[in-house]
Design a protein around this motif. Structure first.
Motif, short mmCIF file in Angstrom:
data_model
loop_
_atom_site.label_atom_id
_atom_site.label_comp_id
_atom_site.label_asym_id
_atom_site.label_seq_id
_atom_site.Cartn_x
_atom_site.Cartn_y
_atom_site.Cartn_z
N PHE A 10 24.45 45.46 30.42
CA PHE A 10 25.19 45.65 31.67
C PHE A 10 25.77 47.06 31.67
CE2 PHE A 10 25.95 40.95 31.79
CZ PHE A 10 25.42 40.73 33.04
N PRO A 15 29.36 47.06 40.77
CA PRO A 15 28.00 46.92 41.29
C PRO A 15 27.96 47.45 42.73
CG PRO A 15 29.15 44.82 41.32
CD PRO A 15 30.07 45.81 40.69
N TYR A 362 30.01 39.59 32.79
CA TYR A 362 29.06 38.64 33.38
C TYR A 362 29.44 38.29 34.81
CZ TYR A 362 26.21 34.68 34.38
OH TYR A 362 25.32 33.85 35.00
N GLY A 365 28.96 41.34 37.07
CA GLY A 365 27.59 41.83 37.21
C GLY A 365 26.65 40.86 37.87
N SER A 366 26.84 39.55 37.66
CA SER A 366 25.87 38.58 38.16
C SER A 366 26.08 38.24 39.64
CB SER A 366 25.94 37.29 37.33
OG SER A 366 27.21 36.69 37.48
N PRO A 368 25.78 39.76 42.55
CA PRO A 368 24.76 40.04 43.57
C PRO A 368 23.60 39.03 43.61
CG PRO A 368 25.34 42.05 42.41
CD PRO A 368 26.00 40.92 41.67
N LEU A 369 23.39 38.27 42.53
CA LEU A 369 22.33 37.26 42.55
C LEU A 369 22.54 36.24 43.67
CD1 LEU A 369 21.85 36.60 38.73
CD2 LEU A 369 20.17 37.58 40.29
N GLY A 370 23.78 36.07 44.09
CA GLY A 370 24.07 35.11 45.18
C GLY A 370 23.96 35.74 46.56
#
Lengths: 444, 444
Positions: A10, A15, A362, A365-366, A368-370
């Motif tokens: 990461f 982001p 985590y 960083g994660s 934007p996956l949604g």
């Protein structure tokens, strides 16, 4: 080792979510407001919305009313009977969904840009003029009862309901959103009509629009669909509540090879200043996948279960942290002891510095996956408004999570995690546990 | 009336899909090719891919092999055991999926842009160096058997399998992708390893990449993930096949209140010149929602069923048109007679001009609804390559559908729909039908 690898992979920076995704406020002539994200890459528009007030406002003895309304809105409305409504929706390739939650009533429409006027009219009459025709009411009631019968054989669903009932008893949160066989049988056409007339109003309504539509058209759309609804009154009828927090262990016997255990206690509400610390702590304890401490202890070290996770559940009038684990009947007590132990350890020691940084990285960083479909983005827009996070929240989110310090996380852990308050509801045939008392209700 | 309304609401013109969505071919140094759609709105990349050769190549007596491989690939690979593989994937927030179909083996990876190198390495080892550890094999076998046991209680799933077995008997398409209790029990670790070694090769591999990635990085990604796979040989081991087409009506008795009927016959394969006419005809007969003739006759006029639809199923080595309907045990014969009747009517009269225009407009106009997430777009890119439709297909699609004339549609209908060939497989306790013969297999 793994933690370090993750940190290296990461890049530690905000982001670039907000850079590419501009949220615009939109207001119709009727005063109805929404947040809009324009995306003209395909000719599709998605609208999602939430009315405040959901299943928690179901009339006494009639839990399941809001949920039944959700199933009924596309069964005929305004000038259209059921068949005509669906034929129009099909001709326009419209996708319309409604669902009830404890604190809200949600809906969504996906439409081709060119068919938006026609689909918007169907959504308008569904909300403003639902028919609730007697034959449709009975047909849907039959489907709901069949669904409840299926749930009654599902230990996972039963365990969750047992825990909620036991923790909230007479408070509306103690009743499942779908209701019970008896409560669904008691719902009348008038109950459904009263729900729609009272709850579908403009006050507190939150709306997200995403897709191939400009600001002016979006404003006109708001007026067209929601402008004619009554202004309505404020929703302040639900009492504040806390789960029982008595450290109970209750068991409902069922002949299944694996017991399902739901566990939990009080957690923060969404507007609690401790929210972001609690959010990070929850990830460290019971985050999804293989990240959580519970997963390490219960699955990886001992193979007791396929998975075990926890989550924060921020109702409007109560906050929870709850989790669940399914395990062999002979090892339920062992699993419960491990959960209690991790609760105690989190209270006493809090997270390590490495765990804290890893979880923060985590969760930041994660995110934007949604955000890679119009449906997901519209859902985020609605949630941000419901939670009053501000239109610039996506720019601030990483900073809010990133600013949780080790001292703060440890202080929140000490205050929040309470093994004495942690209660367990088991559905199955556990061999190695002693209930502290009978459940407050045996049947759901 | 409705048809006219739909025509007025759809603007009759090509949808501006391709204008906004540019498909670029990409080739890695290793020669691996893919199609790419760049979308930099969120920092997420989706890869989908398909290897030719799926469940239809399962060894004799071991149907379910490809499907079991799909469940096993993330259970440990290369230097990582199961726990380590998942911990890495979690740390990188990667989403990895595999699934088997009759003619292909599919996979997908969703990743944050910044974590793509790490996630790509996990995908690479999953494909090139799966471990198939004995304890993981047995755990997954147990899960698959539990799933088959659930399916064995589901009349809808049973009815589909009964029809396929009866229509294809000894041909691989007659076996379900998931296999049977006996065939899954017979699969060994060596079978799984042999499948991976033989099937995961570069020849015939099709790949779609969508999201926040440029052409050069996409080419490097192809080399990184797929470049080291063997070139492999051509897949020409499956015999061409036709369903039995003997107009049979078979019944498998089950104590359920509603019977489920699956029906079908030969249809066009994807490369058949009659494809687009058949595609439009299928929509007119049994299109989703309320559009189809069957829905009108069976549900709207007589209330025999909640729904009835048909679809074209273009396998590589056989083409089908199949449908299903669930109805009361006492009215199965009536429903079957109505299906046969509509089949006959379509053969004799074909569609009306209004039906044809309505279906063409719907199928053309609604297409962009499937393109509003990176996952959907990547799936379309793979499908286009598998079906050899050409990189400009999205620009041509509306024209191909739009050019189907009434004469052509009627000629194709006369040739394709054959009530004498239409066969029925019923699971339930139907009271008013006489089977023409026993099913070719009673148990699945």
């Amino acid at each position: 080792m793994i933690l370090l690898a993750a940190l290296l992979l990461f890049v530690v920076s905000l982001p670039p979510v907000a850079a590419a995704m501009q949220i615009q406020p939109v207001t119709g002539a009727s005063g109805v407001e929404a947040w809009l994200v324009e995306d003209h890459s395909v000719p599709v528009v998605t609208i999602r919305f939430a009315f405040p007030g959901g299943a928690a406002l179901d009339p006494a003895g009639k839990s399941g009313t809001a949920s039944m309304v959700a199933s009924m809105l596309d069964e005929g409305a305004g000038p259209y009977d059921h068949a005509e409504f669906h034929r129009r929706l099909d001709d326009l390739a419209g996708q319309l969904r409604f669902s009830a939650a404890q604190d809200e009533f949600d809906g969504s429409l996906r439409s081709l840009t060119r068919n938006l006027p026609g689909n918007a009219d169907l959504l308008r009459v569904a909300l403003a003029e639902p028919r609730f025709a007697p034959d449709a009411v009975e047909r849907i009631r039959g489907e709901i009862l069949a669904g409840l019968a299926r749930q009654a054989k599902n230990p996972r669903s039963l365990s969750g309901r047992l825990w909620m009932y036991d923790a909230f008893e007479a408070h509306p949160y103690g009743s499942g959103v779908e209701g019970t066989e008896a409560s669904v049988a008691a719902i009348t056409r008038d109950d459904l009509a009263a729900f729609a007339a009272e709850r579908f109003h403009r006050r507190g309504l939150t709306i997200g629009i995403v897709g191939d539509i400009g600001k002016a058209e979006a404003a006109a759309l708001l007026d067209r669909v929601f402008g004619g609804l009554p202004l309505g009154s404020d929703d302040s009828q639900i009492a504040e509540a806390k789960p029982l927090d008595d450290g109970a262990l209750v068991v409902s016997r069922a002949a299944v090879p694996q017991s399902v255990v739901t566990f939990g206690q009080t957690g923060p509400k969404r507007d609690d200043p401790a929210w972001y610390a609690a959010y990070v702590l929850n990830d460290i304890l019971g985050g999804g996948g293989f990240r959580g401490r519970l997963m390490k202890e219960i699955r990886e070290k001992r193979g007791l279960a396929y998975g075990v996770t926890t989550q924060l559940v921020p109702y409007r009038h109560a906050g929870l942290i709850v989790g669940s684990v399914a395990t062999e009947n002979g090892r339920v007590g062992e699993s419960i002891a491990l959960v209690r132990n991790e609760w105690q350890r989190m209270r006493e020691e809090g997270p390590t510095a490495a765990e804290l940084e890893d979880a923060k990285t985590y969760l930041t960083g994660s995110f934007p996956l949604g955000l890679d479909s119009t449906q997901h983005i519209a859902g985020v827009l609605v949630q941000m408004q419901q939670d009053k996070l501000g239109i610039d929240y996506l720019d601030r989110r990483a900073g809010l999570i990133g600013s949780v310090t080790l001292d703060e996380a440890r202080a929140v852990a000490k205050k929040m995690f309470d093994p004495a308050a942690l209660s367990f509801a088991v559905v199955g045939d556990p061999a190695d546990v002693k209930p502290t008392r009978p459940p407050k209700q045996q049947k759901f």
